[in-house]
Scaffold this motif. Structure first.
Motif, PDB file in Angstrom:
ATOM      1  N   ILE A 275       0.860  -1.133  -0.021  1.00  0.00           N
ATOM      2  CA  ILE A 275      -0.051   0.125   0.072  1.00  0.00           C
ATOM      3  C   ILE A 275       0.733   1.218  -0.199  1.00  0.00           C
ATOM      4  N   ASP A 276       0.400   2.076  -0.993  1.00  0.00           N
ATOM      5  CA  ASP A 276       1.353   3.525  -1.057  1.00  0.00           C
ATOM      6  C   ASP A 276       2.884   3.253  -1.145  1.00  0.00           C
ATOM      7  N   PHE A 277       3.191   2.110  -1.651  1.00  0.00           N
ATOM      8  CA  PHE A 277       4.504   1.872  -2.124  1.00  0.00           C
ATOM      9  C   PHE A 277       5.540   1.620  -1.018  1.00  0.00           C
ATOM     10  N   HIS A 278       5.107   1.517   0.329  1.00  0.00           N
ATOM     11  CA  HIS A 278       6.009   1.284   1.400  1.00  0.00           C
ATOM     12  C   HIS A 278       5.485   0.243   2.500  1.00  0.00           C
ATOM     13  N   ASP A 279       4.221   0.229   2.655  1.00  0.00           N
ATOM     14  CA  ASP A 279       3.680  -0.589   3.634  1.00  0.00           C
ATOM     15  C   ASP A 279       3.179  -2.045   2.928  1.00  0.00           C
ATOM     16  N   TYR A 280       3.905  -2.975   3.507  1.00  0.00           N
ATOM     17  CA  TYR A 280       3.950  -4.284   2.854  1.00  0.00           C
ATOM     18  C   TYR A 280       2.928  -5.294   4.057  1.00  0.00           C
ATOM     19  N   PHE A 281       2.041  -5.774   3.199  1.00  0.00           N
ATOM     20  CA  PHE A 281       1.266  -6.928   4.184  1.00  0.00           C
ATOM     21  C   PHE A 281       1.529  -8.186   3.447  1.00  0.00           C
ATOM     22  N   SER A 282       1.542  -9.056   4.173  1.00  0.00           N
ATOM     23  CA  SER A 282       1.947  -9.680   5.460  1.00  0.00           C
ATOM     24  C   SER A 282       3.500  -8.819   5.906  1.00  0.00           C
ATOM     25  N   GLY A 283       4.386  -8.845   5.073  1.00  0.00           N
ATOM     26  CA  GLY A 283       5.681  -8.519   5.563  1.00  0.00           C
ATOM     27  C   GLY A 283       6.348  -8.553   4.091  1.00  0.00           C
TER      28      GLY A 283
END
Length: 147
Positions: free
Chosen positions: A28-36
């Motif tokens: 999300i938004d180039f920097h928030d990684y889910f699940s990691g």
């Protein structure tokens, strides 16, 4: 305001024995990684599941929620249809919402899945790997592209 979404497959992390395993994440938004950023999973299997759920969301009524599950671990991304064209994403762990990821368009979700799947398929083809999961993914991507 809608968030930017991508689904990233780390092509350098891919391994193949019986299944194709590699790092996979919603970004999300180039920097928030889910699940990691280094979450390793059965990439082709998971992308197939996610494509099925994206197709379902395209035709789902408002407020319907579909889960974008990972094979390893008790985690998932819940996608709730909030308008005819948008979904709210929430990171869920052990059945409990952990982090609101924001709102994205269904078209962005669809595009991210198609792009990630094509990247995986191209990498698999370059490596000469073959299995049923990849053949299913090829078909699923073609189907998603028709919507």
């Amino acid at each position: 305001m809608k968030n930017h979404l991508s689904i990233e497959v780390d092509l350098d992390s891919l391994t193949y024995e019986t299944h194709i395993i590699g790092n996979l994440a919603f970004v999300i938004d180039f920097h928030d990684y889910f699940s990691g950023q280094n979450w390793s999973d059965f990439v082709a299997v998971v992308l197939n599941w996610w494509i099925d759920n994206c197709r379902a969301l395209l035709f789902a009524p408002l407020q319907e929620t579909y889960s974008f599950q990972f094979m390893d671990g008790p985690i998932q991304i819940a996608a709730k249809k909030v308008t005819a064209t948008d979904v709210e994403l929430t990171f869920v762990e052990d059945g409990h919402p952990k982090t609101s990821m924001g709102t994205v368009s269904l078209e962005a979700l669809k595009h991210a899945l198609i792009q990630a799947s094509h990247q995986l398929i191209n990498a698999v083809d370059r490596n000469g790997w073959q299995n049923e999961e990849i053949e299913q993914l090829r078909h699923a991507v073609k189907t998603l592209q028709t919507y």
